[in-house]
Design an enzyme around this catalytic site. Sequence first.
Site, PDB file in Angstrom:
ATOM      1  N   LYS A   1       0.862  -1.183   0.000  1.00  0.00           N
ATOM      2  CA  LYS A   1       0.000   0.000   0.000  1.00  0.00           C
ATOM      3  C   LYS A   1       0.897   1.232   0.000  1.00  0.00           C
ATOM      4  O   LYS A   1       1.661   1.468   0.934  1.00  0.00           O
ATOM      5  CB  LYS A   1      -0.894  -0.007   1.230  1.00  0.00           C
ATOM      6  CG  LYS A   1      -1.817   1.203   1.340  1.00  0.00           C
ATOM      7  CD  LYS A   1      -2.664   1.101   2.606  1.00  0.00           C
ATOM      8  CE  LYS A   1      -3.585   2.287   2.785  1.00  0.00           C
ATOM      9  NZ  LYS A   1      -4.392   2.170   4.021  1.00  0.00           N
TER      10      LYS A   1
ATOM     11  N   LYS B   1      -2.141  -1.261  -3.855  1.00  0.00           N
ATOM     12  CA  LYS B   1      -3.004  -0.084  -3.746  1.00  0.00           C
ATOM     13  C   LYS B   1      -2.136   1.172  -3.780  1.00  0.00           C
ATOM     14  O   LYS B   1      -1.181   1.254  -3.001  1.00  0.00           O
ATOM     15  CB  LYS B   1      -3.792  -0.151  -2.433  1.00  0.00           C
ATOM     16  CG  LYS B   1      -4.715   1.037  -2.187  1.00  0.00           C
ATOM     17  CD  LYS B   1      -5.382   0.948  -0.826  1.00  0.00           C
ATOM     18  CE  LYS B   1      -6.273   2.162  -0.574  1.00  0.00           C
ATOM     19  NZ  LYS B   1      -6.881   2.149   0.765  1.00  0.00           N
TER      20      LYS B   1
END
Length: 325
Positions: free
Chosen positions: A198, A251
């Site tokens: 992430k 992400k």
Amino acid sequence: MFLQRRMRRVRSRTIQPLLCETILTRNDLVAPLFVDETAGAPVPIGSMPGQSRYPIDGIAAVAGKFWEHGIRAVLLFGVPAHKDEAATSAYDPGGVVQQAVRKIKTAYPGMVVITDVCACEYTSHGHCGIVGDSRCGGQDLLNDESLLLMNKIAVSHAEAGADIVAPSCMLDGMVRSIRTALDQDGYEEVLILSYSTKFSSALYGPFREAAESGYSFGDRTTYQMNPANGREAFLESQLDMEEGADILMVKPAGPYLDVLAEIATLGLPVAAFQVSGEYAMIKAAAERGWIKEKETVIEMLTCIKRAGADLIITYFAYDACGWLE
């Protein structure tokens, strides 16, 4: 000179569908949903046209609408009525996400319910866990103390009936810690979808409005990934795989397809999250007539799948599902 290889031969309109390498389907899509404990009716999200925060009592009906449309998985984010430094609402058995899980699973048992395991929506300071004095000076996220909090959150979601828990706090050791806690409490069958890579991205702004999860000091660069670091990004996902993650995640999605493709080589299923900023940019450009929304969305989702994603978490899930009919 006679051409031995004519690439255009395979691009005739009748042949193209037979040779298409990547097919986007409804089963690739996961719909994120915001559940607001204080809302009595859907609350539109200004920076995300077409998206809303939904009241607890209405979330089963919303999930039902997605189910009837062909969506088979949702990812839940909670907006609680109470916030404090210890994020106690995050693991409350009667908390906003816990209630939402029960309502959806009761009404639609076949819907795969994924829950975001984090504390940023539940802490008064907006960081993703327990904050204290760091060795580098100043306040920062405390890793091991926050692991204990994530364990409590994950177990409470599993008790409510979640099929998959998705830790998003990027703590060291979070997958092993949560896996151990789940197994000890008898939830061996609950999957872990780790936000394993992430990035500390500028594309999360609309989400922070939607989830009321902005931070009151500092930033998240000490626990989220530097966008410049590809090798470190791969290592983060590799470590989570070794700790027992069932599914890995990258992400945001669009700007990091190179990272997604490399992580897919690890062999585990991989999810990609097309985040709020990606959604907002497409919506804004389409509203101005600069791009065609449907064609742009399908192209981008197809490219995310082509890069290696087995699941695509996207705010366009409902619309894309209709466009794929």
